[in-house]
Design an enzyme around this catalytic site. Structure first.
Site, PDB file in Angstrom:
ATOM      1  N   GLY A 213       6.267  27.166 -23.282  1.00 35.87           N
ATOM      2  CA  GLY A 213       7.605  26.732 -22.915  1.00 35.87           C
ATOM      3  C   GLY A 213       7.465  25.286 -22.491  1.00 35.87           C
ATOM      4  CD  GLU A 214       7.980  20.685 -20.435  1.00 39.31           C
ATOM      5  OE1 GLU A 214       7.891  20.454 -21.646  1.00 39.31           O
ATOM      6  OE2 GLU A 214       7.214  20.163 -19.598  1.00 39.31           O
ATOM      7  CB  SER A 215       3.450  23.031 -18.442  1.00 42.55           C
ATOM      8  OG  SER A 215       3.480  21.655 -18.731  1.00 42.55           O
TER       9      SER A 215
ATOM     10  NE  ARG B 270       7.952  20.025 -26.710  1.00 40.92           N
ATOM     11  CZ  ARG B 270       8.040  20.275 -25.389  1.00 40.92           C
ATOM     12  NH1 ARG B 270       7.684  19.366 -24.518  1.00 40.92           N
ATOM     13  NH2 ARG B 270       8.478  21.425 -24.965  1.00 40.92           N
TER      14      ARG B 270
ATOM     15  CG  HIS C 101       3.050  29.056 -29.148  1.00 43.62           C
ATOM     16  ND1 HIS C 101       3.482  29.483 -27.919  1.00 43.62           N
ATOM     17  CD2 HIS C 101       3.193  27.715 -29.152  1.00 43.62           C
ATOM     18  CE1 HIS C 101       3.877  28.437 -27.209  1.00 43.62           C
ATOM     19  NE2 HIS C 101       3.697  27.359 -27.928  1.00 43.62           N
TER      20      HIS C 101
ATOM     21  CD  GLU D  57       3.272  33.106 -28.221  1.00 46.89           C
ATOM     22  OE1 GLU D  57       2.064  33.058 -28.519  1.00 46.89           O
ATOM     23  OE2 GLU D  57       3.883  32.139 -27.718  1.00 46.89           O
TER      24      GLU D  57
ATOM     25  NE  ARG E  60       3.692  18.397 -19.604  1.00 48.39           N
ATOM     26  CZ  ARG E  60       4.574  17.435 -19.444  1.00 48.39           C
ATOM     27  NH1 ARG E  60       4.189  16.211 -19.187  1.00 48.39           N
ATOM     28  NH2 ARG E  60       5.856  17.715 -19.518  1.00 48.39           N
TER      29      ARG E  60
ATOM     30  CB  CYS F 186       1.497  26.341 -25.593  1.00 49.78           C
ATOM     31  SG  CYS F 186       1.918  24.703 -26.176  1.00 49.78           S
TER      32      CYS F 186
END
Ligand code: GLN
Length: 193
Positions: free
Chosen positions: A52-54, A140, A175, A177, A113, A84
């Site tokens: 997602g967005e860390s 990303r 990813h 998944e 990142r 990720c």
């Protein structure tokens, strides 16, 4: 049945829940300190930290009060798999963090990142892992720049490090998944007991 918590604050939560359930695990979202820990201790056998967005996940971990109990459980040996942004959140050192961004510091790596550029540079690759080739999406994605003593690499693509392990904590840049390749999740589940 193995009970796996999926950190459910932001990002690809549903995809991990589905993949884990498909492999026969009981998978539950963890959104509050009470989801993680009850009167008898930690309620799950392992945790998955999704992508997602860390920086957002990190903020939400602090806002919900989950940061400290999750860190404590991981330091006490709770197995974890981060993908990720999940890898970034687990890492000891983060290059190019968002302002104020912290990490749990339980995976002995330095990650860079957004090392592979913006969303538009996303790709699906077959990544060489210790469990065999895995189809994974790089979105990303972070690159592992350094693996500290006591930790080991577990995945790479063309010499670039994309996965590492410290004890029972694993982080991967990609990813699986999202491609439906359950190799990593299968190996993770079988390593829990
Ligand atoms: N670049 C994102 C971050 O900093 C991670 C992207 C992802 O999880 N696909 O958290």
């Amino acid at each position: 049945m193995t009970r796996v918590g999926v950190l459910g604050l932001q990002g690809g939560v549903r995809e991990h829940l589905q993949m884990l359930r498909g492999l026969g695990a009981e998978a539950v979202p963890v959104r509050t300190p009470e989801d993680l820990t009850g009167p008898d201790g930690v309620r799950v056998d392992a945790m998955v930290l999704p992508g997602g967005e860390s920086s957002v996940i990190d903020r939400l971990l602090h806002l919900t009060g989950l940061f400290a109990p999750l860190q404590q459980a991981l330091l006490a040996g709770l197995p974890a798999l981060g993908t990720c942004a999940g890898l970034i959140e687990l890492s000891k050192e983060v290059r190019n963090p968002a302002p104020g961004q912290q990490s749990l510091g339980v995976l002995g790596v330095e990650v860079d990142r957004n090392a592979f550029g913006p969303q538009i540079a996303s790709r699906v690759a077959t990544i060489d892992t210790e469990w065999g080739p895995v189809r994974g999406a790089l979105i990303r994605a972070p690159q592992i720049m350094r693996v500290y003593p006591g930790s080991e690499p577990v995945a790479r693509d063309a010499g670039v490090l994309l996965g590492a392990r410290t004890g029972r904590v694993i982080g991967i840049s990609f990813h699986p998944e999202l491609t439906g390749d359950d190799t990593v999740h299968r190996a993770f589940l079988s390593s829990i007991f």
